[in-house]
Design an enzyme around this catalytic site. Structure first.
Site, PDB file in Angstrom:
ATOM      1  N   ASP A 381       0.820  -1.303  -0.101  1.00 45.91           N
ATOM      2  CA  ASP A 381       0.064  -0.151  -0.146  1.00 45.91           C
ATOM      3  C   ASP A 381       0.911   1.473   0.163  1.00 45.91           C
ATOM      4  O   ASP A 381       0.539   2.160  -0.603  1.00 45.91           O
ATOM      5  CB  ASP A 381      -0.991  -0.100   1.288  1.00 45.91           C
ATOM      6  CG  ASP A 381      -0.346  -0.002   2.317  1.00 45.91           C
ATOM      7  OD1 ASP A 381       0.846  -0.317   2.690  1.00 45.91           O
ATOM      8  OD2 ASP A 381      -1.226   0.232   3.513  1.00 45.91           O
ATOM      9  N   LEU A 471      -3.840  -6.571  13.039  1.00 43.62           N
ATOM     10  CA  LEU A 471      -5.266  -6.585  12.620  1.00 43.62           C
ATOM     11  C   LEU A 471      -5.846  -5.249  12.749  1.00 43.62           C
ATOM     12  O   LEU A 471      -6.901  -4.833  12.700  1.00 43.62           O
ATOM     13  CB  LEU A 471      -6.149  -7.256  13.547  1.00 43.62           C
ATOM     14  CG  LEU A 471      -5.627  -8.813  13.434  1.00 43.62           C
ATOM     15  CD1 LEU A 471      -6.724  -9.669  14.606  1.00 43.62           C
ATOM     16  CD2 LEU A 471      -5.812  -9.616  12.175  1.00 43.62           C
ATOM     17  N   SER A 472      -4.668  -4.354  12.858  1.00 41.77           N
ATOM     18  CA  SER A 472      -5.168  -2.751  12.760  1.00 41.77           C
ATOM     19  C   SER A 472      -5.867  -2.299  14.020  1.00 41.77           C
ATOM     20  O   SER A 472      -6.781  -1.425  13.647  1.00 41.77           O
ATOM     21  CB  SER A 472      -5.847  -2.576  11.326  1.00 41.77           C
ATOM     22  OG  SER A 472      -4.821  -1.783  10.600  1.00 41.77           O
ATOM     23  N   SER A 474      -4.848  -0.301  15.734  1.00 46.89           N
ATOM     24  CA  SER A 474      -4.211   1.287  15.877  1.00 46.89           C
ATOM     25  C   SER A 474      -5.149   2.065  15.005  1.00 46.89           C
ATOM     26  O   SER A 474      -5.583   3.227  15.216  1.00 46.89           O
ATOM     27  CB  SER A 474      -2.650   1.329  15.614  1.00 46.89           C
ATOM     28  OG  SER A 474      -2.555   0.886  14.335  1.00 46.89           O
ATOM     29  N   GLU A 506      -1.788   9.102  11.096  1.00 48.24           N
ATOM     30  CA  GLU A 506      -1.199   8.027  11.593  1.00 48.24           C
ATOM     31  C   GLU A 506       0.247   8.120  11.657  1.00 48.24           C
ATOM     32  O   GLU A 506       0.987   7.486  12.728  1.00 48.24           O
ATOM     33  CB  GLU A 506      -1.890   6.808  11.507  1.00 48.24           C
ATOM     34  CG  GLU A 506      -1.623   5.728  12.649  1.00 48.24           C
ATOM     35  CD  GLU A 506      -2.445   4.507  12.403  1.00 48.24           C
ATOM     36  OE1 GLU A 506      -3.524   4.305  11.724  1.00 48.24           O
ATOM     37  OE2 GLU A 506      -1.827   3.455  12.906  1.00 48.24           O
ATOM     38  N   ASP A 517      -5.338   0.583   6.165  1.00 49.33           N
ATOM     39  CA  ASP A 517      -6.234   0.369   7.302  1.00 49.33           C
ATOM     40  C   ASP A 517      -7.194   1.147   7.692  1.00 49.33           C
ATOM     41  O   ASP A 517      -8.376   0.635   8.069  1.00 49.33           O
ATOM     42  CB  ASP A 517      -5.090   0.198   8.626  1.00 49.33           C
ATOM     43  CG  ASP A 517      -3.787  -0.697   8.350  1.00 49.33           C
ATOM     44  OD1 ASP A 517      -4.068  -1.505   7.350  1.00 49.33           O
ATOM     45  OD2 ASP A 517      -2.932  -0.918   8.964  1.00 49.33           O
ATOM     46  N   TYR A 569      10.045  -1.831   9.737  1.00 46.43           N
ATOM     47  CA  TYR A 569       8.933  -1.552   8.978  1.00 46.43           C
ATOM     48  C   TYR A 569       9.315  -0.262   8.250  1.00 46.43           C
ATOM     49  O   TYR A 569       9.405  -0.483   6.831  1.00 46.43           O
ATOM     50  CB  TYR A 569       7.634  -1.298   9.712  1.00 46.43           C
ATOM     51  CG  TYR A 569       6.472  -0.794   8.774  1.00 46.43           C
ATOM     52  CD1 TYR A 569       5.438  -1.708   8.227  1.00 46.43           C
ATOM     53  CD2 TYR A 569       6.173   0.428   8.327  1.00 46.43           C
ATOM     54  CE1 TYR A 569       4.071  -1.220   7.754  1.00 46.43           C
ATOM     55  CE2 TYR A 569       5.360   0.845   7.292  1.00 46.43           C
ATOM     56  CZ  TYR A 569       4.441  -0.047   6.967  1.00 46.43           C
ATOM     57  OH  TYR A 569       3.267   0.120   6.170  1.00 46.43           O
TER      58      TYR A 569
HETATM   59  P1  NG1 Z   1      -0.481  -3.502  10.567  1.00 48.33           P
HETATM   60  O1  NG1 Z   1       0.846  -3.560  11.287  1.00 48.33           O
HETATM   61  O2  NG1 Z   1      -0.902  -4.789  10.144  1.00 48.33           O
HETATM   62  O3  NG1 Z   1      -1.289  -2.694  11.328  1.00 48.33           O
HETATM   63  C1  NG1 Z   1       0.864  -1.959   8.566  1.00 48.33           C
HETATM   64  C2  NG1 Z   1       0.302  -0.651   7.785  1.00 48.33           C
HETATM   65  C3  NG1 Z   1      -0.320  -0.818   6.722  1.00 48.33           C
HETATM   66  C4  NG1 Z   1       0.287  -1.999   5.627  1.00 48.33           C
HETATM   67  C5  NG1 Z   1       0.530  -3.161   6.562  1.00 48.33           C
HETATM   68  C6  NG1 Z   1       1.537  -4.041   5.854  1.00 48.33           C
HETATM   69  C7  NG1 Z   1      -0.194   1.098   9.427  1.00 48.33           C
HETATM   70  C8  NG1 Z   1      -1.280   1.735  10.168  1.00 48.33           C
HETATM   71  N1  NG1 Z   1      -0.690  -0.107   8.884  1.00 48.33           N
HETATM   72  O4  NG1 Z   1      -0.283  -2.692   8.929  1.00 48.33           O
HETATM   73  O5  NG1 Z   1      -0.347   0.434   5.842  1.00 48.33           O
HETATM   74  O6  NG1 Z   1       1.352  -1.331   5.153  1.00 48.33           O
HETATM   75  O7  NG1 Z   1       1.378  -3.065   7.673  1.00 48.33           O
HETATM   76  O8  NG1 Z   1       0.970  -4.465   4.303  1.00 48.33           O
HETATM   77  O9  NG1 Z   1       0.997   1.566   9.570  1.00 48.33           O
END
Ligand code: NG1
Length: 736
Positions: A381, A471-472, A474, A506, A517, A569
């Site tokens: 993304d 699972l987001s 945040s 965010e 997310d 990340y």
């Molecule tokens: P997670 O760690 O699963 O909430 C994060 C990023 C997404 C995307 C995924 C990997 C945030 C809020 N979310 O999600 O945008 O990059 O990793 O596909 O940073």
């Protein structure tokens, strides 16, 4: 005692008597220079006493006793007549140096009143024999929340707790214009007051600019390192130096009591007199209650009331309070004239409705935002490539009331605790990892987008989205916070615009995430996966065929993005950008949308020209991008076996090329596939978190059992938070 009857007519028989608020107004205002209790500060000329009465009535208090010096009575009577006219039950008690019972003879040479503890005794005759009462200072502004919280504490006081003191972080109660006196509270293991020390001449150690900021820094007592945030310094009544944390609880001079405190105070006052006090010594309420608590004669609960407090110790403080009151008035928290007939019914009705019960609700509601599982399209993304998640039927719930001023004050569960911050000051970040950062991010994002947030919110956050599991949770919190703030401010932002601005916001928290997310949480659709495109953001629901299930299985290792995962990340994101640049391409869609032959040539070229790690990262992003398009096609045509194979390929790529899997995630994938899943892959950022497995509905039980037997059994078992069947849910909502 003078005064009118209870306001607002008959009281329902099953409701307790509304409590009395004793307002201590006999102080001499030595540092202020003139009688400050009646000083007009509100935009309509109301004094702080009037704001206190106005707030306390709305919080359910029914009677008011003003403790004044006899010489002040006429002035008070005249100035407060509008309150009487509005039906407020107001009476006076006099603080004298001589008391028939306690101090029968005038103490030679003494001019100074006996202090706040004695002032409460002076009010005793005007108090009802039964039922709780509260005490506060006339020259402080506490705000409605504080009075509500105290009223609640008194109404629902746990057995054995017969006194309460409202507390705020000490730094919030200081003055930028000089040292102040505050009761410094120390809590025991059960959270009640262990001891209280009257701190005098308290001021921030070194950094006056932090005064009054709701985000007081934590300073270890005695911390000397130049990098340590400032503590608060001052002295005790006996002259000993004190240094305490800036956010340690300070007594606000707002108390709740049951009548049995009165004989105990009286006894303490007799002890005070027996010790031949000096002419300037005072019998402080804070010290008396502190002593009673320390001697375990009274258990005194601490009632945190957040940062709304404002005090007027010095003439310069008055200006700051006046500005805040004007802002609160402009924001609709107070009428300009508190007691004119056209506004009178409002507080009176509110008081009747709340009596001593729950606080009167201001506009509020519940904001509910789902987490998500990403079905396919991981770590792409932020590279501008489409992804295919679905909103999860697990949510963050934010139950809120609109606050009358620009403060956000939220409580989480026991593990997360509560916090407050202001919207009318620069919103600073809390320390890394603090959950308030997601709420702060939402507020900053809205403000940066030009949404005026005049009203804050106060409320509680609960949720069913597992935290730090990919699972987001945040983003669900960010989305719920934004919806609550918008609702409280009667503002609207279109869903996709909101998703985009919240994705940017965010990132304030430190993870350079993509936009999947927030869009999934806002735009989810029951029974559908979501194809999300970026630049510009678009969300296209794709129905999930009947007869298939998504199983979510946690690796039991949290992927805490506030910790090391954040760096890993962000490193991946930077590597992707570098790889793209080094192969001479300007966008990932250009790579992914190339025809078959050109795509193969680009991959081969990248393999040759890039260093190994970068070439692997490149291969993951490029191939994952194409898998998403194929997966969408498979979903639309109901070819779920093909979808499963794409999930497997995605996992292998994340494991081998993107290096974000773990042994536990790999193990879960392989157990699920062995047990008959059509496909399985890690979901979310990886480095821990969850696997999503796709299987036919009639295989779900077997897959779950296999996971329990072959993965979780050896790890102490599993519950429904860590292993569950997920359904695609609708997006976030806010309801009144
Ligand atoms: P997670 O760690 O699963 O909430 C994060 C990023 C997404 C995307 C995924 C990997 C945030 C809020 N979310 O999600 O945008 O990059 O990793 O596909 O940073």
């Amino acid at each position: 005692m003078s005064g009118t009857g209870p306001i607002g007519g008959a009281r329902p028989a099953d409701r307790p008597e509304r409590p009395t608020l004793v307002i201590l107004a006999a102080g001499r205002s030595t540092r202020f220079g003139r009688a400050k209790q009646l000083e007009p500060v509100g935009p309509g000329g109301a004094s702080l006493i009037e704001y206190t009465v106005y707030d306390a009535v709305r919080a359910g208090f029914g009677r008011f006793v003003l403790v004044v010096r006899e010489s002040q009575r006429d002035e008070f009577e005249a100035r407060l007549r509008p309150l009487r006219d509005a039906g407020i039950s107001l009476s006076f008690a006099f603080q004298r140096l001589v008391d028939a019972d306690l101090v029968p003879l005038p103490p030679p040479g003494r001019v100074r009143p006996w202090g706040t503890g004695f002032a409460v005794l002076a009010a005793a005759a005007a108090l009802p024999r039964q039922g709780p009462f509260a005490v506060c200072n006339a020259d402080d502004f506490y705000g409605r929340v504080a009075h509500e919280r105290l009223a609640h504490a008194l109404a629902a006081s746990p057995p054995g707790i017969r006194a309460f003191t409202a507390t705020s972080p000490l730094a919030d109660t200081l003055s930028a214009h000089g040292g102040v006196s505050r009761g410094l509270c120390e809590a025991g293991p059960d959270g009640t007051l262990l001891r209280m020390t009257e701190g005098l001449d308290l001021r921030l150690d070194g950094d006056a600019s932090r005064t009054g900021n709701g985000d007081a820094p934590r300073a270890g007592a005695g911390a000397e390192s130049p990098a340590a945030p400032p503590g608060v310094v001052g002295r005790t009544a006996s002259g000993a130096a004190v240094r305490v944390d800036a956010d340690s609880p300070a007594c606000m001079g707002l108390w709740g009591f049951f009548p049995e405190i009165l004989p105990q105070l009286e006894e303490r006052f007799r002890d005070f007199l027996a010790a031949s006090p000096g002419l300037e010594d005072e019998f402080y309420l804070s010290e008396a209650v502190g002593d009673l608590a320390a001697a375990e004669r009274t258990r005194c609960g601490l009632v945190p009331v957040g940062p709304g407090w404002m005090g007027v110790t010095f003439p310069e403080d008055r200006e700051r309070v006046a500005v805040s009151l004007r802002q609160l008035t402009e924001a609709g928290a107070y009428p300009v004239d508190l007691w004119t007939p056209h506004v009178r019914p409002e507080p009176l009705r509110a008081a009747q409705a709340s009596l001593f019960g729950p606080p009167q609700a201001s506009p509020g509601g519940v904001a509910t935002a789902p987490g998500r599982i990403n079905l396919i399209g991981e770590h792409i993304d932020y590279n501008g490539l489409p992804v295919l998640p679905m909103a999860l039927d697990r949510h963050v719930h934010l139950e809120f009331e609109g606050a009358e001023h620009a403060t956000v004050q939220l409580e989480g569960d026991a593990a997360h605790g509560s916090f407050a911050f202001r919207l009318d000051r620069t919103i600073e970040s809390a320390p890394r990892g603090h959950w308030s950062n997601y709420v702060r991010a939402a507020a900053r994002g809205l403000q940066d987008h030009g949404v005026g947030l005049k009203r804050g919110i106060r409320g509680t956050v609960t949720g069913t989205v597992p935290v730090a599991e990919g699972l987001s949770s945040s983003s669900a919190l960010v989305v719920a916070s934004a919806l609550a703030l918008l609702h409280a401010n009667e503002a609207e932002v279109e869903a996709l615009e909101l998703a985009a601005l919240l994705a940017r916001a965010e990132r304030y928290v430190g993870v350079q995430g993509g936009g999947m997310d927030q869009a999934a949480s806002l735009c989810g659709k029951e029974g559908h996966a979501l194809r999300i495109d970026f630049g510009p953001l678009r969300v296209t629901p794709v129905p999930v065929p009947e007869g298939w299930r998504w199983i979510v299985a946690s690796s039991l290792a949290r992927a805490e993005k506030a910790g090391a995962v954040r760096e890993l990340y962000n490193e991946r994101r930077a590597q992707c950008a570098e790889a793209l640049e080094r192969v001479g391409r300007t966008s990932w869609p250009e790579v992914v949308e190339a025809d078959e032959d050109e795509f193969a040539a680009i991959l081969a070229g990248a393999g040759k020209s890039l260093p190994l790690t970068l070439s692997r990262r490149f291969r993951h992003v490029a191939t994952e991008g194409r898998r998403v398009t194929e997966a969408e096609r498979a979903l639309r045509s109901g070819n779920m076996a093909a979808f499963g194979r794409l999930m497997n390929a995605s996992h292998a790529s994340l494991r081998d090329d993107f290096s974000v899997s773990t042994q536990a995630l790999d193990e879960i994938v392989s157990v699920a596939l062995d047990a008959g899943a059509a496909g399985a892959r890690l979901t979310g950022a990886g480095f821990g978190g969850c696997v999503v497995a796709l299987c036919r509905a009639n295989r779900a039980k077997a897959v779950i059992e296999a996971l329990i037997d072959r993965f979780y059994a050896a790890r102490g078992g599993v519950d429904r938070r860590a292993l569950f069947v997920a359904d695609a849910a609708d997006g976030a909502t806010v309801t009144s």
